[in-house]
Scaffold this motif. Structure first.
Motif, short mmCIF file in Angstrom:
data_model
loop_
_atom_site.label_atom_id
_atom_site.label_comp_id
_atom_site.label_asym_id
_atom_site.label_seq_id
_atom_site.Cartn_x
_atom_site.Cartn_y
_atom_site.Cartn_z
N PHE A 1 5.55 19.49 -43.19
CA PHE A 1 5.85 19.44 -41.76
C PHE A 1 6.68 18.20 -41.40
CE2 PHE A 1 5.09 18.83 -37.25
CZ PHE A 1 5.10 20.12 -36.76
N GLY A 2 6.43 17.09 -42.06
CA GLY A 2 7.12 15.85 -41.73
C GLY A 2 8.35 15.56 -42.56
N ARG A 3 8.73 16.50 -43.43
CA ARG A 3 9.85 16.24 -44.36
C ARG A 3 11.17 16.03 -43.62
NH1 ARG A 3 10.15 19.95 -49.51
NH2 ARG A 3 8.48 18.49 -50.11
N VAL A 4 11.50 16.92 -42.69
CA VAL A 4 12.77 16.80 -41.96
C VAL A 4 12.78 15.56 -41.07
CG1 VAL A 4 14.23 17.87 -40.20
CG2 VAL A 4 13.34 19.24 -42.09
N PRO A 5 11.72 15.29 -40.28
CA PRO A 5 11.71 14.05 -39.48
C PRO A 5 11.88 12.79 -40.33
CG PRO A 5 10.03 15.54 -38.67
CD PRO A 5 10.57 16.16 -39.92
N ALA A 6 11.23 12.76 -41.50
CA ALA A 6 11.33 11.58 -42.36
C ALA A 6 12.76 11.41 -42.90
CB ALA A 6 10.34 11.68 -43.52
N LYS A 7 13.36 12.50 -43.35
CA LYS A 7 14.72 12.43 -43.90
C LYS A 7 15.73 12.03 -42.83
CE LYS A 7 13.90 13.68 -48.17
NZ LYS A 7 14.12 12.72 -49.30
N LEU A 8 15.57 12.59 -41.62
CA LEU A 8 16.54 12.28 -40.57
C LEU A 8 16.36 10.86 -40.04
CD1 LEU A 8 16.69 15.71 -38.74
CD2 LEU A 8 18.50 14.60 -40.03
N THR B 1 9.95 7.47 -33.75
CA THR B 1 8.56 7.80 -33.45
C THR B 1 8.10 9.02 -34.23
OG1 THR B 1 8.85 6.89 -31.22
CG2 THR B 1 6.92 8.28 -31.59
N MET B 2 8.97 10.02 -34.36
CA MET B 2 8.62 11.20 -35.16
C MET B 2 8.36 10.82 -36.61
SD MET B 2 10.80 14.46 -33.72
CE MET B 2 12.33 13.64 -33.26
N ASP B 3 9.15 9.90 -37.14
CA ASP B 3 8.92 9.47 -38.52
C ASP B 3 7.59 8.75 -38.64
OD1 ASP B 3 9.77 8.84 -41.31
OD2 ASP B 3 9.69 6.79 -40.54
N SER B 4 7.27 7.88 -37.67
CA SER B 4 6.01 7.12 -37.75
C SER B 4 4.79 8.01 -37.57
CB SER B 4 6.00 6.01 -36.68
OG SER B 4 5.98 6.56 -35.38
N MET B 5 4.94 9.14 -36.87
CA MET B 5 3.81 10.04 -36.64
C MET B 5 3.72 11.16 -37.67
SD MET B 5 3.86 10.42 -32.47
CE MET B 5 2.45 11.55 -32.46
N LEU B 6 4.85 11.58 -38.21
CA LEU B 6 4.87 12.76 -39.07
C LEU B 6 5.35 12.49 -40.49
CD1 LEU B 6 6.64 15.16 -36.52
CD2 LEU B 6 4.18 14.81 -36.78
N GLY B 7 5.97 11.35 -40.73
CA GLY B 7 6.64 11.13 -42.01
C GLY B 7 5.75 10.61 -43.12
N TYR B 8 4.58 11.23 -43.29
CA TYR B 8 3.66 10.81 -44.35
C TYR B 8 3.73 11.78 -45.53
CZ TYR B 8 1.57 7.89 -40.74
OH TYR B 8 1.37 6.97 -39.75
N LYS B 9 3.60 11.25 -46.74
CA LYS B 9 3.62 12.09 -47.94
C LYS B 9 2.20 12.43 -48.36
CE LYS B 9 8.08 10.43 -49.63
NZ LYS B 9 8.81 9.77 -50.74
N ASN B 10 1.46 13.07 -47.45
CA ASN B 10 0.12 13.52 -47.77
C ASN B 10 0.03 15.03 -47.57
OD1 ASN B 10 -0.03 13.87 -44.96
ND2 ASN B 10 -1.09 11.93 -44.65
N ASP B 11 -1.16 15.59 -47.80
CA ASP B 11 -1.31 17.05 -47.72
C ASP B 11 -0.95 17.60 -46.34
OD1 ASP B 11 -2.09 17.15 -50.34
OD2 ASP B 11 -4.24 17.14 -49.90
N LYS B 12 -1.24 16.83 -45.31
CA LYS B 12 -1.02 17.33 -43.95
C LYS B 12 0.45 17.34 -43.57
CE LYS B 12 -2.51 16.72 -39.15
NZ LYS B 12 -3.35 15.94 -38.20
N TYR B 13 1.20 16.30 -43.98
CA TYR B 13 2.56 16.14 -43.48
C TYR B 13 3.67 16.25 -44.53
CZ TYR B 13 0.54 14.62 -39.07
OH TYR B 13 -0.15 14.58 -37.88
#
Length: 332
Positions: free
Chosen positions: A207-214, A192-204
């Motif tokens: 902030f979303g790098r660690v959730p996406a990698k994990l 869920t953290m990846d789906s909410m935070l794991g975007y490669k845009n200006d906002k995330y």
């Protein structure tokens, strides 16, 4: 052994009844926790600067650290709260613990929901209702759907069922077989953290790098195990198992994610169709490699075939890994 029984019971409850939409889903609570934590952490580490944080700026490092802190907090709570409640239930009565864990396992697995939502796309296509099919598929994919053809809608539905066979069904099943519902909830929190935070845009981007990698880490082994079982399942479903193996070996890395193409490649090979290719997200075309060979055109019936392939794959994994856990439990 009780967790094994609860996991198996939860799997079959999902198969029979689907997601209990009448009850507030725990994953929604996880999502609210992620949104709340993000707001609070951004206030602590972000300065309002024009142009956003740079790669080497202090703000970018602070955002990345904040994302890591949020991941630890959400993942930890998602595991510890269910674990604590199960310990408490066990002290009251073992039967209460079994019922509670069974119900949670039932909620964690999303096989019936995935089949049901993709089935709505199939029904609209069979009724020659392309606008309705576009709307139905928009509920389960992230790409823009308003201009998709019948083939495009069908491919989108097949791809999301194939990819989510691992993310939504077999990966949580594996984690629950290892550590019961608490580990299953931890996996759902990671996903869920990846789906909410794991975007490669200006906002995330930071902030979303660690959730996406994990999320990639947590899905790395399950996605590959699922692909192997899906190849076996393709033979049982009367599909092209030989071609599934060939396309898997050739195309399993044709995706930006290290995991997404694993099951998608098997599915494309088993169906003898070509999936993936360019897609439009938020009005922008993203170039993607094709997966599979167009040995025949994609057709709406492929949505149902993919759903059956998903179920047979999950059932095989439940039998094999359940038997292994049962044997280990006896030996230990």
């Amino acid at each position: 052994m009780m967790s094994l029984a609860a996991c198996a019971a939860g799997f079959f409850l999902d198969f029979l009844f689907g997601d209990p939409v009448w009850l507030y889903h725990p994953v929604r609570l996880i999502g609210k926790g992620i949104a709340f934590g993000e707001r609070k952490l951004r206030k602590l580490c972000c300065r309002k600067e024009k142009g956003g944080p740079g790669e080497d700026s202090g703000e970018s490092r602070a955002l990345e650290a904040a994302g890591a802190v949020l991941w630890v907090c959400i993942a930890g709570l998602s595991f510890l709260i269910p674990l604590g409640l199960l310990v408490l239930a066990q002290k009251i009565h073992p039967a209460l613990r079994f019922v509670l864990e069974t119900f949670w396992c039932y909620q964690i697995i999303a096989a019936r929901c995935l089949c049901s939502e993709s089935g709505k796309v199939y029904d609209r296509l069979k009724d020659d209702d392309l606008p309705g099919a576009r709307k139905a598929v928009s509920m389960i994919v992230g790409r823009d759907t308003e201009n998709l053809s019948v083939e495009g809608v069908t491919k989108a539905a097949v791809e999301t069922v194939a990819e989510n066979t691992s993310d939504g069904v077999t990966a949580p099943l594996i984690y629950m077989l290892i550590g019961g519902a608490p580990l299953g909830f931890l996996y759902k929190a990671v996903n869920t953290m990846d789906s909410m935070l794991g975007y490669k845009n200006d906002k995330y981007l930071y902030f979303g790098r660690v959730p996406a990698k994990l999320d990639d880490v947590f899905n790395y082994i399950p996605s590959r195990i699922t692909a192997v079982f899906m190849i076996a399942a393709s033979w049982l479903c009367g599909l092209d198992g030989k071609n599934a193996w060939r396309i898997y070996r050739r195309d399993r890395r044709k995706h930006a994610s290290p995991n997404a193409a694993q099951t998608e490649a098997v599915c494309a090979g088993a169906l003898r169709v070509q999936l993936a290719g360019d897609a439009v997200y938020f009005g922008k075309v993203y170039k993607k490699e094709f997966i599979g060979d167009a040995l025949r055109p994609v057709e709406p019936e492929d949505i149902r075939r993919t759903g059956r392939l998903m179920y047979v794959t999950a059932f095989l994994m439940l039998i094999v890994f359940g038997a292994v856990k049962y044997a280990l439990g006896i030996l230990i």
